[in-house]
Design a protein around this motif. Structure first.
Motif, mmCIF file in Angstrom:
data_model
loop_
_atom_site.group_PDB
_atom_site.id
_atom_site.type_symbol
_atom_site.label_atom_id
_atom_site.label_comp_id
_atom_site.label_asym_id
_atom_site.label_seq_id
_atom_site.Cartn_x
_atom_site.Cartn_y
_atom_site.Cartn_z
ATOM 1 N N VAL A 45 0.840 -1.190 0.000
ATOM 2 C CA VAL A 45 0.000 0.000 0.000
ATOM 3 C C VAL A 45 0.883 1.250 0.000
ATOM 4 C CG1 VAL A 45 -1.698 1.308 1.323
ATOM 5 C CG2 VAL A 45 -1.885 -1.169 1.176
ATOM 6 N N ASP A 46 0.550 2.183 -0.856
ATOM 7 C CA ASP A 46 1.282 3.445 -0.941
ATOM 8 C C ASP A 46 0.638 4.437 0.016
ATOM 9 O OD1 ASP A 46 2.530 5.825 -1.550
ATOM 10 O OD2 ASP A 46 2.023 5.782 -3.671
ATOM 11 N N TRP A 47 1.332 4.829 1.060
ATOM 12 C CA TRP A 47 0.749 5.706 2.084
ATOM 13 C C TRP A 47 0.384 7.080 1.523
ATOM 14 C CZ3 TRP A 47 3.227 10.260 3.164
ATOM 15 C CH2 TRP A 47 4.550 10.354 2.804
ATOM 16 N N ARG A 48 0.906 7.417 0.369
ATOM 17 C CA ARG A 48 0.597 8.715 -0.238
ATOM 18 C C ARG A 48 -0.641 8.671 -1.127
ATOM 19 N NH1 ARG A 48 6.787 8.579 -1.664
ATOM 20 N NH2 ARG A 48 5.967 6.571 -2.173
ATOM 21 N N SER A 49 -1.173 7.485 -1.369
ATOM 22 C CA SER A 49 -2.303 7.322 -2.270
ATOM 23 C C SER A 49 -3.630 7.479 -1.535
ATOM 24 C CB SER A 49 -2.250 5.936 -2.915
ATOM 25 O OG SER A 49 -3.463 5.638 -3.559
ATOM 26 N N GLU A 50 -4.420 8.450 -1.937
ATOM 27 C CA GLU A 50 -5.743 8.644 -1.330
ATOM 28 C C GLU A 50 -6.629 7.427 -1.576
ATOM 29 O OE1 GLU A 50 -7.720 12.369 -1.983
ATOM 30 O OE2 GLU A 50 -5.813 13.448 -1.965
ATOM 31 N N GLN A 51 -6.489 6.814 -2.743
ATOM 32 C CA GLN A 51 -7.301 5.645 -3.070
ATOM 33 C C GLN A 51 -6.987 4.468 -2.144
ATOM 34 O OE1 GLN A 51 -6.930 4.358 -7.115
ATOM 35 N NE2 GLN A 51 -8.405 2.723 -6.899
ATOM 36 N N ASP A 52 -5.716 4.249 -1.841
ATOM 37 C CA ASP A 52 -5.328 3.141 -0.971
ATOM 38 C C ASP A 52 -5.833 3.321 0.458
ATOM 39 O OD1 ASP A 52 -4.109 1.732 -2.985
ATOM 40 O OD2 ASP A 52 -2.078 2.380 -2.480
ATOM 41 N N TYR A 53 -6.115 4.544 0.843
ATOM 42 C CA TYR A 53 -6.580 4.833 2.196
ATOM 43 C C TYR A 53 -7.975 5.444 2.197
ATOM 44 C CZ TYR A 53 -2.161 3.499 4.181
ATOM 45 O OH TYR A 53 -1.079 2.765 4.590
ATOM 46 N N ALA A 54 -8.801 5.026 1.256
ATOM 47 C CA ALA A 54 -10.153 5.568 1.140
ATOM 48 C C ALA A 54 -10.986 5.318 2.394
ATOM 49 C CB ALA A 54 -10.844 4.974 -0.082
#
Length: 64
Positions: A4-13
């Motif tokens: 998971v990329d911590w900078r990705s909004e999608q990964d942390y939706a």
């Protein structure tokens, strides 16, 4: 560790629904010292729930 990329909004939706323990675990599992100490545990220690000292150091023991 997941990819998971911590900078990705999608990964942390779903982050807004996360509870305190969820956030704490995400923080802890990325800690380099924790990762190294976990790798250093023997297979027997892992299968029996880790050592008391390890659990206490990393806050993995809870009072009942």
């Amino acid at each position: 560790m997941s990819g998971v990329d911590w900078r990705s909004e999608q990964d942390y939706a779903n982050f807004g629904a996360a509870e305190t323990a969820d956030v704490a675990w995400e923080w802890l599992r990325r800690d380099g010292e924790y990762q190294q100490e976990f790798r250093n545990l023997t297979a027997a220690e892992r299968s029996t729930g880790m050592t008391h000292q390890f659990r206490n150091k990393w806050g993995l023991s809870f009072r009942s």
